[in-house]
Design an enzyme around this catalytic site. Structure first.
Site, PDB file in Angstrom:
ATOM      1  N   SER A 114       0.807  -1.218   0.000  1.00  0.00           N
ATOM      2  CA  SER A 114       0.000   0.000   0.000  1.00  0.00           C
ATOM      3  C   SER A 114       0.839   1.266   0.000  1.00  0.00           C
ATOM      4  CB  SER A 114      -0.913   0.022   1.233  1.00  0.00           C
ATOM      5  OG  SER A 114      -0.135   0.010   2.415  1.00  0.00           O
ATOM      6  N   CYS A 115       2.152   1.128   0.160  1.00  0.00           N
ATOM      7  CA  CYS A 115       2.994   2.318   0.256  1.00  0.00           C
ATOM      8  C   CYS A 115       4.324   2.055  -0.395  1.00  0.00           C
ATOM      9  CB  CYS A 115       3.203   2.715   1.715  1.00  0.00           C
ATOM     10  SG  CYS A 115       4.374   4.059   1.934  1.00  0.00           S
ATOM     11  N   GLY A 116       4.635   2.772  -1.459  1.00  0.00           N
ATOM     12  CA  GLY A 116       5.897   2.577  -2.152  1.00  0.00           C
ATOM     13  C   GLY A 116       7.000   3.460  -1.647  1.00  0.00           C
ATOM     14  N   CYS A 118       7.877   3.685   1.816  1.00  0.00           N
ATOM     15  CA  CYS A 118       8.381   3.269   3.107  1.00  0.00           C
ATOM     16  C   CYS A 118       9.880   3.037   3.041  1.00  0.00           C
ATOM     17  CB  CYS A 118       7.676   1.999   3.558  1.00  0.00           C
ATOM     18  SG  CYS A 118       5.901   2.193   3.693  1.00  0.00           S
TER      19      CYS A 118
END
Length: 278
Positions: A114-116, A118
């Site tokens: 869901s998060c590129g 991090c």
């Protein structure tokens, strides 16, 4: 190689009726990306088009810009204790003269689906320098054509039909032709797979194209579009404030809430032809 879907037994309740049944889920597995044998990052992704994913990730990070920058991509054998191949470790060999990624790009923990972003050391590390500018791209698209893209994207989603749990990214020409579509549990992965395909086919920069995504438009998706030379990003959901800021700074056209005959244009409205949608 890993499977795109997986089957799990679930308890189903419908209108008060309880039953047990198998359900099809989108697969999610970790994939480690190495460059020249050196680990760079681990991302959670849906297996499939892994070489495109690795190549697209390196485009987004400003490491490679053209097909010749990549000499080869392979799955790494010996990834397990018994020397087997999990098909979850990909090694990219850079072309002659291409500098390896700076050590500051290395992620210290997993990039989730869901998060590129991090693990980035700082916001400055995200604002990578693009090899091309999109500000001068002369793409012109009518609202009617834009309004047709979500349905075209949805119609081309094969795995979504069986799971209902995947994001999609589609690359379209100025006349609405679907050039490439990729699905993944991570919206950023789906975009990387599209960009990686374009890199390996020698299509970068992607001038005169529209990138359509099935979810929201985050900062990272705008960044990935700019890095690939894509002048327009359209999303069925909302953009973030930072995505709008980056679009304005870069000269990218950003369209959100593209649903039916309605849409919001947050940046680069000059690329939209003034014509009614209906």
């Amino acid at each position: 190689m890993g499977r795109v879907t997986a089957r799990r037994r679930v308890l189903r309740i419908r209108d008060g009726v309880v039953s047990h049944r198998p359900d099809t889920l989108a697969a999610e597995e970790p994939m480690e990306i190495r460059v020249g044998g050196r680990p760079l990052t681990v991302t959670m992704r849906t297996p499939g088009d892994d070489f495109d994913l690795a190549a697209g990730f390196l485009v987004s990070e400003g490491v490679v810009h053209r097909a010749t920058d990549v000499a080869g991509i392979r799955y790494c054998a010996g990834a397990t204790a018994d020397g087997g191949n999990t098909y979850n470790v990909v090694d990219v060999v850079l072309g002659p003269g291409v500098e390896a990624p700076d050590a500051s790009l290395e992620r210290n923990f997993y990039t989730t689906s869901s998060c590129g972003l991090c693990g980035k050391a700082s916001l400055d590390a995200v604002r990578t320098t693009a090899a091309w500018t999109v500000a001068e791209d002369r793409l012109s698209v009518g609202p009617r054509l834009l309004a047709s893209l979500p349905d075209k994207l949805r119609a081309a989603q094969k795995v979504f039909d069986s799971t209902g749990g995947l994001h999609a990214a589609g690359l379209f020409s100025a006349d609405g032709e679907l050039l490439c579509l990729r699905e993944d549990v991570g919206r950023h992965n789906a975009v990387d797979k599209v960009v990686g395909h374009a890199l390996r086919e020698g299509m970068l920069p992607l001038r005169g194209t529209v990138l359509m995504v099935s979810g929201r438009a985050s900062f990272e998706l705008v960044q990935k579009a700019v890095m690939a030379g894509i002048p327009m990003l359209a999303a069925v959901s909302a953009p973030s404030s930072l995505a709008v800021d980056l679009a304005e700074e870069s000269g990218l056209t950003l369209v959100g809430f593209l649903r039916g005959d309605s849409m919001n244009v947050y940046a680069g409205a000059e690329r939209l032809e003034r014509q009614p949608v209906g």
